[in-house]
Each structure stands twice: as C-alpha cells, then as structure tokens.
Design a protein around this motif. Structure first.
Motif, PDB file in Angstrom:
ATOM      1  N   VAL A 292       0.836  -1.202   0.000  1.00  0.00           N
ATOM      2  CA  VAL A 292       0.000   0.000   0.000  1.00  0.00           C
ATOM      3  C   VAL A 292       0.869   1.250   0.000  1.00  0.00           C
ATOM      4  O   VAL A 292       0.662   2.172  -0.791  1.00  0.00           O
ATOM      5  CB  VAL A 292      -0.972   0.003   1.206  1.00  0.00           C
ATOM      6  N   SER A 293       1.857   1.298   0.880  1.00  0.00           N
ATOM      7  CA  SER A 293       2.640   2.531   1.004  1.00  0.00           C
ATOM      8  C   SER A 293       3.613   2.726  -0.150  1.00  0.00           C
ATOM      9  O   SER A 293       3.858   3.865  -0.564  1.00  0.00           O
ATOM     10  CB  SER A 293       3.350   2.596   2.362  1.00  0.00           C
ATOM     11  N   LEU A 294       4.159   1.651  -0.703  1.00  0.00           N
ATOM     12  CA  LEU A 294       5.040   1.811  -1.869  1.00  0.00           C
ATOM     13  C   LEU A 294       4.282   2.390  -3.058  1.00  0.00           C
ATOM     14  O   LEU A 294       4.759   3.303  -3.732  1.00  0.00           O
ATOM     15  CB  LEU A 294       5.666   0.473  -2.272  1.00  0.00           C
ATOM     16  N   PHE A 295       3.094   1.848  -3.309  1.00  0.00           N
ATOM     17  CA  PHE A 295       2.316   2.371  -4.426  1.00  0.00           C
ATOM     18  C   PHE A 295       1.880   3.811  -4.147  1.00  0.00           C
ATOM     19  O   PHE A 295       2.053   4.706  -4.977  1.00  0.00           O
ATOM     20  CB  PHE A 295       1.093   1.492  -4.704  1.00  0.00           C
ATOM     21  N   LYS A 296       1.329   4.023  -2.963  1.00  0.00           N
ATOM     22  CA  LYS A 296       0.821   5.355  -2.619  1.00  0.00           C
ATOM     23  C   LYS A 296       1.905   6.416  -2.709  1.00  0.00           C
ATOM     24  O   LYS A 296       1.741   7.431  -3.394  1.00  0.00           O
ATOM     25  CB  LYS A 296       0.238   5.319  -1.207  1.00  0.00           C
ATOM     26  N   TYR A 297       3.010   6.215  -2.016  1.00  0.00           N
ATOM     27  CA  TYR A 297       4.032   7.261  -1.969  1.00  0.00           C
ATOM     28  C   TYR A 297       4.884   7.299  -3.232  1.00  0.00           C
ATOM     29  O   TYR A 297       5.441   8.345  -3.567  1.00  0.00           O
ATOM     30  CB  TYR A 297       4.890   7.118  -0.713  1.00  0.00           C
ATOM     31  N   GLY A 298       4.957   6.163  -3.929  1.00  0.00           N
ATOM     32  CA  GLY A 298       5.615   6.203  -5.227  1.00  0.00           C
ATOM     33  C   GLY A 298       4.869   7.109  -6.192  1.00  0.00           C
ATOM     34  O   GLY A 298       5.437   8.025  -6.794  1.00  0.00           O
ATOM     35  N   ILE A 299       3.560   6.899  -6.308  1.00  0.00           N
ATOM     36  CA  ILE A 299       2.732   7.721  -7.201  1.00  0.00           C
ATOM     37  C   ILE A 299       2.651   9.156  -6.690  1.00  0.00           C
ATOM     38  O   ILE A 299       2.703  10.115  -7.470  1.00  0.00           O
ATOM     39  CB  ILE A 299       1.321   7.099  -7.354  1.00  0.00           C
ATOM     40  N   TRP A 300       2.541   9.325  -5.379  1.00  0.00           N
ATOM     41  CA  TRP A 300       2.463  10.664  -4.779  1.00  0.00           C
ATOM     42  C   TRP A 300       3.689  11.500  -5.153  1.00  0.00           C
ATOM     43  O   TRP A 300       3.561  12.649  -5.578  1.00  0.00           O
ATOM     44  CB  TRP A 300       2.326  10.542  -3.262  1.00  0.00           C
ATOM     45  N   ALA A 301       4.875  10.916  -4.993  1.00  0.00           N
ATOM     46  CA  ALA A 301       6.107  11.663  -5.270  1.00  0.00           C
ATOM     47  C   ALA A 301       6.251  11.968  -6.765  1.00  0.00           C
ATOM     48  O   ALA A 301       6.729  13.044  -7.139  1.00  0.00           O
ATOM     49  CB  ALA A 301       7.324  10.888  -4.764  1.00  0.00           C
ATOM     50  N   VAL A 302       5.846  11.039  -7.606  1.00  0.00           N
ATOM     51  CA  VAL A 302       5.860  11.300  -9.051  1.00  0.00           C
ATOM     52  C   VAL A 302       4.964  12.498  -9.354  1.00  0.00           C
ATOM     53  O   VAL A 302       5.363  13.446 -10.043  1.00  0.00           O
ATOM     54  CB  VAL A 302       5.403  10.059  -9.852  1.00  0.00           C
ATOM     55  N   GLY A 303       3.752  12.464  -8.815  1.00  0.00           N
ATOM     56  CA  GLY A 303       2.809  13.555  -9.044  1.00  0.00           C
ATOM     57  C   GLY A 303       3.305  14.885  -8.507  1.00  0.00           C
ATOM     58  O   GLY A 303       3.175  15.927  -9.175  1.00  0.00           O
ATOM     59  N   MET A 304       3.879  14.875  -7.311  1.00  0.00           N
ATOM     60  CA  MET A 304       4.372  16.122  -6.709  1.00  0.00           C
ATOM     61  C   MET A 304       5.514  16.720  -7.513  1.00  0.00           C
ATOM     62  O   MET A 304       5.584  17.942  -7.700  1.00  0.00           O
ATOM     63  CB  MET A 304       4.808  15.860  -5.271  1.00  0.00           C
ATOM     64  N   ASN A 305       6.414  15.891  -7.994  1.00  0.00           N
ATOM     65  CA  ASN A 305       7.542  16.410  -8.771  1.00  0.00           C
ATOM     66  C   ASN A 305       7.096  16.946 -10.122  1.00  0.00           C
ATOM     67  O   ASN A 305       7.565  17.998 -10.563  1.00  0.00           O
ATOM     68  CB  ASN A 305       8.618  15.324  -8.930  1.00  0.00           C
ATOM     69  N   ILE A 306       6.179  16.250 -10.769  1.00  0.00           N
ATOM     70  CA  ILE A 306       5.659  16.742 -12.052  1.00  0.00           C
ATOM     71  C   ILE A 306       4.885  18.042 -11.838  1.00  0.00           C
ATOM     72  O   ILE A 306       5.052  19.016 -12.573  1.00  0.00           O
ATOM     73  CB  ILE A 306       4.802  15.676 -12.748  1.00  0.00           C
ATOM     74  N   ALA A 307       4.042  18.069 -10.791  1.00  0.00           N
ATOM     75  CA  ALA A 307       3.266  19.275 -10.501  1.00  0.00           C
ATOM     76  C   ALA A 307       4.186  20.450 -10.186  1.00  0.00           C
ATOM     77  O   ALA A 307       3.950  21.573 -10.650  1.00  0.00           O
ATOM     78  CB  ALA A 307       2.310  19.018  -9.339  1.00  0.00           C
ATOM     79  N   GLY A 308       5.228  20.200  -9.420  1.00  0.00           N
ATOM     80  CA  GLY A 308       6.184  21.263  -9.111  1.00  0.00           C
ATOM     81  C   GLY A 308       6.840  21.816 -10.364  1.00  0.00           C
ATOM     82  O   GLY A 308       7.045  23.024 -10.500  1.00  0.00           O
ATOM     83  N   GLY A 309       7.154  20.923 -11.305  1.00  0.00           N
ATOM     84  CA  GLY A 309       7.741  21.358 -12.566  1.00  0.00           C
ATOM     85  C   GLY A 309       6.768  22.134 -13.431  1.00  0.00           C
ATOM     86  O   GLY A 309       7.176  23.020 -14.194  1.00  0.00           O
ATOM     87  N   LEU A 310       5.483  21.825 -13.319  1.00  0.00           N
ATOM     88  CA  LEU A 310       4.477  22.561 -14.087  1.00  0.00           C
ATOM     89  C   LEU A 310       4.210  23.943 -13.493  1.00  0.00           C
ATOM     90  O   LEU A 310       4.018  24.913 -14.216  1.00  0.00           O
ATOM     91  CB  LEU A 310       3.166  21.766 -14.143  1.00  0.00           C
ATOM     92  N   VAL A 311       4.214  24.020 -12.158  1.00  0.00           N
ATOM     93  CA  VAL A 311       3.964  25.297 -11.489  1.00  0.00           C
ATOM     94  C   VAL A 311       5.171  26.220 -11.602  1.00  0.00           C
ATOM     95  O   VAL A 311       5.031  27.415 -11.875  1.00  0.00           O
ATOM     96  CB  VAL A 311       3.587  25.057 -10.005  1.00  0.00           C
ATOM     97  N   TYR A 312       6.355  25.672 -11.379  1.00  0.00           N
ATOM     98  CA  TYR A 312       7.598  26.446 -11.476  1.00  0.00           C
ATOM     99  C   TYR A 312       8.598  25.666 -12.323  1.00  0.00           C
ATOM    100  O   TYR A 312       9.475  24.998 -11.785  1.00  0.00           O
ATOM    101  CB  TYR A 312       8.179  26.719 -10.088  1.00  0.00           C
ATOM    102  N   PRO A 313       8.465  25.756 -13.653  1.00  0.00           N
ATOM    103  CA  PRO A 313       9.383  25.019 -14.512  1.00  0.00           C
ATOM    104  C   PRO A 313      10.795  25.596 -14.397  1.00  0.00           C
ATOM    105  O   PRO A 313      10.956  26.729 -13.955  1.00  0.00           O
ATOM    106  CB  PRO A 313       8.802  25.219 -15.908  1.00  0.00           C
ATOM    107  N   PRO A 314      11.786  24.816 -14.784  1.00  0.00           N
ATOM    108  CA  PRO A 314      11.698  23.479 -15.378  1.00  0.00           C
ATOM    109  C   PRO A 314      11.865  22.395 -14.318  1.00  0.00           C
ATOM    110  O   PRO A 314      12.083  22.682 -13.148  1.00  0.00           O
ATOM    111  CB  PRO A 314      12.906  23.477 -16.320  1.00  0.00           C
ATOM    112  N   LEU A 315      11.799  21.151 -14.771  1.00  0.00           N
ATOM    113  CA  LEU A 315      12.185  20.028 -13.929  1.00  0.00           C
ATOM    114  C   LEU A 315      13.698  19.882 -14.007  1.00  0.00           C
ATOM    115  O   LEU A 315      14.282  19.965 -15.089  1.00  0.00           O
ATOM    116  CB  LEU A 315      11.520  18.740 -14.415  1.00  0.00           C
TER     117      LEU A 315
END
Length: 195
Positions: free
Chosen positions: A79-102
């Motif tokens: 549960v936690s590997l999937f949850k936090y794996g996807i969470w961190a992917v989403g947070m990093n992509i979102a951060g790059g979209l809000v304040y580019p670049p990645l």
C-alpha cells in the motif's frame, strides 16, 4: 511475463533488490534529515513516508530470502510503496508545471519513486495478505493523512505550498485507491504460515 515472474523470487534478484532498497531507504531518511530535526517526537515516525515504505519492503525481501511471508508487513509495503511512489511522481511533475523546469534531481525522484510503486505491486502474487492485514495497512495510510494534512507534517514541497489543501484531498483518495488496488491484486491468495 512468465519469465519475469520466474526471476522475481530468485535469490540473486531478491538480493539485488534488497541492496537497492536499503540504499534508497538510507538516502530517503537522509533527505528528510532537516524536516525530522524540526519535527515533534510524536510525529517523527509519520514524516519520512517514502523511506518508511521502502523499509517495509526491505523486511519483505529479507523474509522472502528465507522463504517466509510477513503478511502485515507485505500489506504495509504494498500500500505505502504504491501510494508514496505515485504521490512523489505527481508532486515532482506538478512542481515542474507550477515552477518550470524540472531539474535532474526531479527526474531522479520521479523514476526512483515510480520504481517504488511498481516493485511493491510486482510481488502481489507472492504476498499472503488477508483482509485483517490490509485493514492495518489502511489504518496506517489514513492515519498518516491526518498527521500530514491536519497537523502539517507533510513532506515539504515549498513550490506547491499554496496547493496543500488540494494535495491533501487528492492524497486521501490516493490512499483509498492504493488500498483497493492491493486488495484487488491479492484477494483469494492461499494462506501461509506468516502471521
């Protein structure tokens, strides 16, 4: 696909994955060092989400190497590997979209956490998770949401701070999806001696 499942329980593969996860876990706790230094002791266990998820998986891999199952730890890991794996992917992509670049570090975090999400699910056919095990993992996941988003102990992503209410809401549903997915992938597995 059959070949992949054939190597998942081979000792050399388990050992390699164990080393990778030990190193990733150690780096993850190091990454949280500044936030942990400022965290009240009662919340410390719930702050380093991703490294704790991979630590659960370290214990799962060690058990597999000895031919054992640890269903409660398997449920927590999956549960936690999937949850936090996807969470961190989403947070990093979102951060790059809000304040580019990645940056390179963002890509490293995206791919390593995507690997976390995948590895926890790869072993679902070997887990011996029952409803009681999954209930404990669900309690852990949702309790963590309260600690993170009610008490403000969530991992720090300063560029997304103004969106924390939305992130908290989406993370709640990510927890639900993670629990349901693990239930779906592990239901009706034969019981073993693991408790």
């Amino acid at each position: 696909m059959i070949y992949l499942y054939g190597i998942l329980k081979q000792k050399w593969f388990l050992s390699s994955l164990l080393i990778i996860n030990i190193l990733g876990t150690a780096y993850g706790y190091y990454w949280y060092k500044d936030q942990l230094a400022e965290t009240p002791l009662k919340f410390v266990l719930f702050v380093p989400d991703s490294p704790t998820a991979s630590l659960f998986f370290v214990f799962v891999l060690i058990a597999f190497l000895f031919g054992k199952n640890l269903p409660y730890i398997e449920a927590l890991a999956a549960v936690s590997l999937f949850k936090y794996g996807i969470w961190a992917v989403g947070m990093n992509i979102a951060g790059g979209l809000v304040y580019p670049p990645l940056y390179l570090a963002n890509y490293m975090l995206i791919f390593s956490h995507l690997g976390m999400a995948v590895e926890g699910l790869l072993y679902t056919s070997y887990y011996r998770i029952r409803l009681r095990h999954l209930a404990v993992a669900a309690l852990w996941a949702f309790h963590n949401e309260i600690i993170d988003y009610v008490y403000g102990m969530m991992p720090r992503y300063d560029v997304l701070w103004e969106h924390m209410q939305l992130i908290g809401y989406l993370t709640f549903w990510l927890s639900a999806v993670s629990v349901i997915l693990v239930y779906y992938l592990t239901r009706d597995r034969p019981a073993s001696s693991g408790k």
